[in-house]
Each structure stands twice: as structure tokens, then as C-alpha cells.
Motif scaffolding. Structure first.
Motif, PDB file in Angstrom:
ATOM      1  N   LEU A   1       0.848  -1.189   0.000  1.00  0.00           N
ATOM      2  CA  LEU A   1       0.000   0.000   0.000  1.00  0.00           C
ATOM      3  C   LEU A   1       0.885   1.241   0.000  1.00  0.00           C
ATOM      4  N   LEU A   2       0.475   2.271  -0.736  1.00  0.00           N
ATOM      5  CA  LEU A   2       1.166   3.557  -0.761  1.00  0.00           C
ATOM      6  C   LEU A   2       0.254   4.649  -0.235  1.00  0.00           C
ATOM      7  N   THR A   3       0.862   5.710   0.351  1.00  0.00           N
ATOM      8  CA  THR A   3       0.068   6.812   0.926  1.00  0.00           C
ATOM      9  C   THR A   3       0.529   8.164   0.385  1.00  0.00           C
ATOM     10  N   PRO A   4       0.464   8.419  -0.931  1.00  0.00           N
ATOM     11  CA  PRO A   4       0.873   9.722  -1.450  1.00  0.00           C
ATOM     12  C   PRO A   4      -0.150  10.803  -1.118  1.00  0.00           C
ATOM     13  N   ASN A   5       0.308  12.060  -1.089  1.00  0.00           N
ATOM     14  CA  ASN A   5      -0.647  13.157  -1.012  1.00  0.00           C
ATOM     15  C   ASN A   5      -1.037  13.580  -2.428  1.00  0.00           C
TER      16      ASN A   5
ATOM     17  N   SER B   1      -5.410  16.449   2.319  1.00  0.00           N
ATOM     18  CA  SER B   1      -5.358  17.595   3.230  1.00  0.00           C
ATOM     19  C   SER B   1      -6.747  17.867   3.816  1.00  0.00           C
ATOM     20  N   GLU B   2      -7.272  19.082   3.608  1.00  0.00           N
ATOM     21  CA  GLU B   2      -8.543  19.465   4.236  1.00  0.00           C
ATOM     22  C   GLU B   2      -9.742  18.728   3.667  1.00  0.00           C
ATOM     23  N   GLU B   3      -9.550  17.948   2.599  1.00  0.00           N
ATOM     24  CA  GLU B   3     -10.657  17.200   2.006  1.00  0.00           C
ATOM     25  C   GLU B   3     -10.682  15.737   2.444  1.00  0.00           C
ATOM     26  N   GLY B   4      -9.789  15.325   3.313  1.00  0.00           N
ATOM     27  CA  GLY B   4      -9.804  13.954   3.804  1.00  0.00           C
ATOM     28  C   GLY B   4      -8.884  13.055   3.020  1.00  0.00           C
ATOM     29  N   MET B   5      -9.340  11.864   2.673  1.00  0.00           N
ATOM     30  CA  MET B   5      -8.527  10.927   1.907  1.00  0.00           C
ATOM     31  C   MET B   5      -9.409  10.066   1.015  1.00  0.00           C
ATOM     32  N   SER B   6      -8.792   9.530  -0.045  1.00  0.00           N
ATOM     33  CA  SER B   6      -9.501   8.659  -0.988  1.00  0.00           C
ATOM     34  C   SER B   6      -8.774   7.327  -1.069  1.00  0.00           C
ATOM     35  N   LEU B   7      -9.554   6.236  -1.030  1.00  0.00           N
ATOM     36  CA  LEU B   7      -9.007   4.888  -1.081  1.00  0.00           C
ATOM     37  C   LEU B   7      -9.297   4.281  -2.439  1.00  0.00           C
ATOM     38  N   PHE B   8      -8.274   3.687  -3.053  1.00  0.00           N
ATOM     39  CA  PHE B   8      -8.428   2.977  -4.315  1.00  0.00           C
ATOM     40  C   PHE B   8      -8.021   1.530  -4.054  1.00  0.00           C
ATOM     41  N   LEU B   9      -9.015   0.647  -4.003  1.00  0.00           N
ATOM     42  CA  LEU B   9      -8.807  -0.722  -3.561  1.00  0.00           C
ATOM     43  C   LEU B   9      -8.606  -1.665  -4.736  1.00  0.00           C
ATOM     44  N   ALA B  10      -7.964  -2.804  -4.459  1.00  0.00           N
ATOM     45  CA  ALA B  10      -7.625  -3.741  -5.518  1.00  0.00           C
ATOM     46  C   ALA B  10      -8.862  -4.309  -6.217  1.00  0.00           C
ATOM     47  N   ASP B  11     -10.001  -4.370  -5.507  1.00  0.00           N
ATOM     48  CA  ASP B  11     -11.223  -4.914  -6.117  1.00  0.00           C
ATOM     49  C   ASP B  11     -11.961  -3.872  -6.956  1.00  0.00           C
TER      50      ASP B  11
ATOM     51  N   GLY C   1       1.382  13.186   7.480  1.00  0.00           N
ATOM     52  CA  GLY C   1       1.608  11.996   6.653  1.00  0.00           C
ATOM     53  C   GLY C   1       2.237  10.866   7.440  1.00  0.00           C
ATOM     54  N   ASP C   2       3.103  11.203   8.407  1.00  0.00           N
ATOM     55  CA  ASP C   2       3.718  10.176   9.257  1.00  0.00           C
ATOM     56  C   ASP C   2       2.674   9.517  10.147  1.00  0.00           C
ATOM     57  N   THR C   3       1.724  10.312  10.631  1.00  0.00           N
ATOM     58  CA  THR C   3       0.641   9.765  11.452  1.00  0.00           C
ATOM     59  C   THR C   3      -0.222   8.813  10.633  1.00  0.00           C
ATOM     60  N   VAL C   4      -0.542   9.215   9.403  1.00  0.00           N
ATOM     61  CA  VAL C   4      -1.337   8.353   8.525  1.00  0.00           C
ATOM     62  C   VAL C   4      -0.597   7.043   8.262  1.00  0.00           C
ATOM     63  N   LEU C   5       0.702   7.124   7.958  1.00  0.00           N
ATOM     64  CA  LEU C   5       1.480   5.909   7.702  1.00  0.00           C
ATOM     65  C   LEU C   5       1.468   4.991   8.914  1.00  0.00           C
ATOM     66  N   ALA C   6       1.696   5.560  10.107  1.00  0.00           N
ATOM     67  CA  ALA C   6       1.754   4.747  11.319  1.00  0.00           C
ATOM     68  C   ALA C   6       0.435   4.043  11.599  1.00  0.00           C
ATOM     69  N   LEU C   7      -0.678   4.781  11.531  1.00  0.00           N
ATOM     70  CA  LEU C   7      -1.983   4.193  11.861  1.00  0.00           C
ATOM     71  C   LEU C   7      -2.452   3.225  10.792  1.00  0.00           C
ATOM     72  N   LEU C   8      -2.249   3.570   9.525  1.00  0.00           N
ATOM     73  CA  LEU C   8      -2.623   2.644   8.457  1.00  0.00           C
ATOM     74  C   LEU C   8      -1.838   1.352   8.572  1.00  0.00           C
TER      75      LEU C   8
ATOM     76  N   ALA D   1      -6.979  10.091  13.267  1.00  0.00           N
ATOM     77  CA  ALA D   1      -5.734  10.506  13.914  1.00  0.00           C
ATOM     78  C   ALA D   1      -5.137  11.728  13.231  1.00  0.00           C
ATOM     79  N   ALA D   2      -5.165  11.755  11.901  1.00  0.00           N
ATOM     80  CA  ALA D   2      -4.616  12.897  11.166  1.00  0.00           C
ATOM     81  C   ALA D   2      -5.379  14.171  11.500  1.00  0.00           C
ATOM     82  N   GLY D   3      -6.695  14.070  11.655  1.00  0.00           N
ATOM     83  CA  GLY D   3      -7.502  15.232  12.004  1.00  0.00           C
ATOM     84  C   GLY D   3      -7.149  15.800  13.358  1.00  0.00           C
ATOM     85  N   ILE D   4      -6.696  14.942  14.272  1.00  0.00           N
ATOM     86  CA  ILE D   4      -6.268  15.405  15.594  1.00  0.00           C
ATOM     87  C   ILE D   4      -4.897  16.074  15.511  1.00  0.00           C
ATOM     88  N   VAL D   5      -3.990  15.455  14.750  1.00  0.00           N
ATOM     89  CA  VAL D   5      -2.613  15.927  14.688  1.00  0.00           C
ATOM     90  C   VAL D   5      -2.495  17.306  14.050  1.00  0.00           C
ATOM     91  N   VAL D   6      -3.263  17.569  12.983  1.00  0.00           N
ATOM     92  CA  VAL D   6      -3.117  18.860  12.289  1.00  0.00           C
ATOM     93  C   VAL D   6      -3.660  20.024  13.121  1.00  0.00           C
TER      94      VAL D   6
END
Length: 490
Positions: free
Chosen positions: A201-205, A244-254, A274-281, A301-306
Motif C-alpha cells: 500500500l502507498l500513501t501519497p498526497n 489535506s482538508e478534504e480527507g482521503m480517498s481509497l483505491f482498492l484492488a477490487d 503523513g507520518d501519522t497516517v502511515l503509522a496508523l494505516l 488521527a490525522a484530524g487530531i494531529v493537524v
């Protein structure tokens, strides 16, 4: 029920182990006040009040995992200099496994100095090396990572393009993950993502995804095209695109795409999010959560950290607090088994008497309410063990329950007489009673005390069993029969 799954996951964090691989650095914060302009140049003068030195880069992923209570091993290359030795000492002091560290003569350990005044960053000074490590160090690191991966549930790769994560080393890391059967989650950098082929899995912005895919992201449609292109090209199990302020989008293998809105209330500083997202994911996947649920936890978690200044971390209690706000009146009463066990242990220490009862409570009626009110009057706290949908189907047949477990849990939690609700999946509540250790076990109807499941267990630690008769003529079956009779013709 997501919040209960999140509670269960957070309760197991201390039993999880992660291996963090990547660019380790020091983050220095110089805090001060500025009230004048320098007479030497048109710049502000900062009067330094305090200084703070923290783990940065991949070290901030480590910080997040430490705050969560996980066990951690770390692998990376440091300069054989004062900052490298300081960084190693900081890791050791935090209880981090450092067998994966190698020292590179002539290399400068990365150190980023941030000057802040009035909670605003005014200047950043970087000292670092960016050259790729040599073949010998690459081989050493790969061997150490291979040895450390045994016993870990996930490998987290934090790439800051400082020369440690070479293409050859990344190939080895992905192969090690596959051989160990554990996910490898990467926070990527750069324009050429082919080096990440083989990751889980990758977590780019947004900006990183645009650069790597070559697709200008101007709207929702172009963002989805970029996310799909990267997922397919790299053959990932999932791509999580942070927005960022719009949250995140998931693109799944299925082929599914899931868009999660931001959880941030206020944004003060996005550094380290981004480090928080990587750690929790990563630790979520390592714990066996689905990508979707792990991403929801990471998003919380990211919403708390920012909302904090500087690269920060988040605690399990902070995550639980935010997760519980969606149903503030009822959701906070609904607990997972492990967390509820700890809550009740504290209540016992305060001298509270805990009453327990259990049931399906499908179609709530006055008989249920009267029974539960009487049960609550027997002690200080009433805990309701609620049969899951699967256990009800096994007990009552495939047509039941009429109301799903999540709705039933919230309905029961809305009753003033109930203090906590916990869902259980077994055919009997024996395991739940063993975990919660109530003082008083309550059963309804015409049971004899000898026939109550859990009687011996409760009495073995000084508790007792109470039987409360049901209200005559009030039952879920009777309600169903009346509905069928009145509406049969229709």
C-alpha cells in the motif's frame, strides 16, 4: 460497528510490533518572541525562549507508534557524527530496537531546525546528506531488516529521498515482507514510483500523486484517474491518497473507491500528518483491520494531529474521544470487550457494584424496560451483554433478528438504566461474564438459579445470581404475532 472495532484495535496495540525503515532525522524547534527588526538587515530578531529536539522523518513515524504503545524496531543509515549518536541515544531512551541501524562514515545525519515565533514558523535550516548509500551499506541494511522482520506484524517504509532507500534496498524490503507474509506500507516521495513495485500500500498526497502519475489533478474525476493509474501500474492492494482538508480517498484492488471526509476541526500545522497516517494505516493492517477501517482510524488521527503545532502524535484516548462524538449520547456507552473490562476494573476499585444481564432485545418493548430497570436497581452499574446478529440467527433461526446489532445497541444504550452495552458473538455469555467479572448476574423469566449460565463463575469470586420475572404477556414473539395478525390481509 466501526467504533467498537476501533476500540478493540486500540486495546490490542501493546501486543503489536512494527519495523520502521527509512530516513531518520532530527527535528529541532527553536521557540521565541519577535518584537523588533534587526539593525543589520531587514529581518526580524527572534529572542529564543526554549529549544526542543525530537525524532524526525521516519523517526516521527516511530514517535506515533510509541504514543500508541506499540513495540518498534527501526532500520536506517545515520552519519557517524554527533547528531547520529544523539539520534541513536534518543531511540534507545524511548525503548526502540536499534539493531537495524548502520553508521555511514562521512555522511551528515539529517537535522532540520525550525525557528518559530508567535506559533508561526519563520525559517527552516537543513543540514543533511542526500547521496545514495553505497552497496556495502545497502547489503548490511537488507540483512538486518530480514532478521528484524521476524516477529513483526508490519513493515513501514518512510521515504524522504535522503539516499537511504535505494531501488535495490526497496526490492529487498518488499521481498522480505512477502516472504514473512506481512504488509509493507510506504509513504512515497519523488516522481518515479516504479521503485515501489511490490509494496502492499502507498500513501501519497495529492501533489505527490499528480507528479508520479503525470495526471494533472484539478477535480474529483482527475484525482480518481490518478489514483486508479497508480494502483494499477504498481499492482497495489490499495492506494490511500491523502487530500489535506478534504480527507482521503481509497483505491482498492477490487476496484472500489472510498472517499473519507476530513476529521480535522481546525488546521494549525500539517507537518507530520503523513507520518501519522502511515503509522496508523500500517499498524492497522498489521492488526488485521481491513484497508477501509484502517484508513478511517488513520483519518481520525490525522484530524487530531493537524490541530497541533509542530510534528505531533496522537494517543489512543484522543482517537477514542473523536470516534465517540458521532453518537455522544449513546455511542460512549457501547464498548468493546477488552476496553470494557478495563473500565469495569476501575469501577470495581472505586467500590462500585456491577450488575450484568444479557439477551437479544430484538423489538424493544415495555417488558424489557421494566426488567432492565429492576436489574439496574440491584447495583451501581448495569452492563448489558447483547447477542450479535449471528448468534441470534443460530439461536432463533434465519429470520431473526428483525433489528440489526448496531441499531439494537444504540437503542439499548439510550435507556437511562443501562450504563454499558457490549456485543458478544458466542451462543452463551459465559466468556463475556468471565472477562467482565460482575458482582451480580441477573436472568429473567422462570429460570432456576442453578440453570443460569455463569452462576458458578460469579459465585466463585463472591457474587450472586438474581432472577427477575418478566412482565406477563410482554414478549418479542407476541409483538410479532400481533403485527402479523393485524396486517395479514394487507
Amino acid at each position: 460497528m466501526d467504533r467498537i472495532a476501533i476500540e478493540s484495535f486500540l486495546a490490542r496495540l501493546r501486543g503489536l510490533k512494527a519495523l520502521v525503515v527509512g530516513d531518520l532525522m532530527l527535528d529541532e524547534y527553536v521557540w521565541g518572541r519577535t518584537e523588533r527588526i534587526s539593525p543589520e538587515a531587514p529581518v526580524q530578531v527572534v529572542d529564543v525562549v526554549r529549544q526542543d529536539l525530537r525524532l524526525g522523518g521516519a523517526g516521527n513515524v516511530v514517535n506515533n507508534l510509541v504514543a500508541l504503545g506499540c513495540s518498534i524496531e527501526v532500520a536506517g543509515a545515520l552519519g557517524d557524527d554527533a547528531d547520529g549518536r544523539s539520534l541513536r541515544a534518543m531511540l534507545e531512551a524511548a525503548g526502540i530496537g536499534i539493531d537495524g541501524l548502520v553508521f555511514a562514515p562521512g555522511r551528515t545525519t539529517s537535522r532540520k531546525t525550525r525557528i518559530l515565533a508567535s506559533n508561526q514558523q519563520m525559517l527552516r535550516i537543513d543540514r543533511e546528506s542526500k547521496d545514495f548509500i553505497g552497496a556495502d551499506l545497502e547489503t548490511q541494511l537488507a540483512e538486518r531488516i530480514r532478521a528484524l522482520a521476524d516477529g513483526c506484524q508490519v513493515i513501514l517504509v518512510s521515504d524522504y529521498l535522503k539516499g537511504v532507500l535505494t531501488e535495490g534496498l526497496l526490492r529487498e524490503v518488499f521481498a522480505i515482507g512477502r516472504a514473512a507474509g506481512i504488509p509493507v506500507v510506504v509513504d512515497p516521495k519523488g516522481s518515479d514510483y516504479r521503485k515501489y513495485l511490490g509494496a502492499t500500500l502507498l500513501t501519497p498526497n495529492r501533489k505527490e500523486a499528480q507528479t508520479a502519475s503525470g495526471i494533472a489533478i484539478t477535480d474529483e474525476a482527475s484525482l480518481c484517474r490518478a489514483g486508479r493509474a497508480l494502483r494499477d501500474t504498481l499492482r497495489l492492494e490499495a492506494l490511500v491518497l491523502t487530500r489535506s482538508e478534504e480527507g482521503m480517498s481509497l483505491f482498492l484492488a477490487d476496484g472500489r473507491e472510498v472517499h473519507l471526509p476530513t476529521e480535522a476541526r481546525e488546521v494549525f500545522d500539517v507537518s507530520g500528518a503523513g507520518d501519522t497516517v502511515l503509522a496508523l494505516l500500517g499498524i492497522g493492517l498489521g492488526a488485521g483491520l481491513s484497508v477501509e477501517l484502517a484508513a478511517k482510524v488513520a483519518n481520525l488521527a490525522a484530524g487530531i494531529v493537524v490541530a497541533k503545532v509542530g510534528t505531533s502524535t496522537v494517543s489512543p484516548d484522543e482517537i477514542l474521544d473523536v470516534a465517540g462524538r458521532r453518537h455522544a449520547d449513546t455511542d460512549l456507552k457501547i464498548k468493546g470487550r477488552d476496553l470494557l473490562g478495563r473500565v469495569l476494573e476501575r469501577e470495581r476499585e472505586r467500590g462500585k457494584r456491577i450488575v450484568f444481564t444479557n439477551g437479544c432485545f430484538d423489538l424493544l418493548h415495555v417488558g424489557h424496560v421494566k426488567y432492565l430497570q429492576k436489574a439496574r436497581n440491584l447495583g451501581d452499574l448495569l452492563v448489558l451483554g447483547l447477542n450479535s446478529d449471528a448468534s441470534i440467527r443460530r439461536l432463533k433461526g434465519p429470520k431473526r433478528p428483525l433489528i440489526g446489532e448496531e441499531e439494537r445497541a444504540h437503542l439499548m444504550a439510550a435507556l437511562k438504566c443501562i450504563d454499558y452495552v457490549v456485543i458478544f458473538d458466542e451462543d452463551t455469555p459465559l466468556e463475556l461474564i468471565s472477562a467482565l467479572r460482575p458482582h451480580i448476574l441477573v436472568k429473567g423469566g422462570d429460570y432456576a438459579p442453578e440453570g443460569v449460565v455463569g452462576k458458578e463463575l460469579v459465585e466463585s469470586h463472591g457474587g450472586r445470581v438474581e432472577i427477575i420475572p418478566f412482565v406477563d404477556g410482554k414478549s418479542t414473539t407476541n409483538v410479532i404475532e400481533r403485527i402479523l395478525e393485524r396486517y395479514r390481509d394487507e
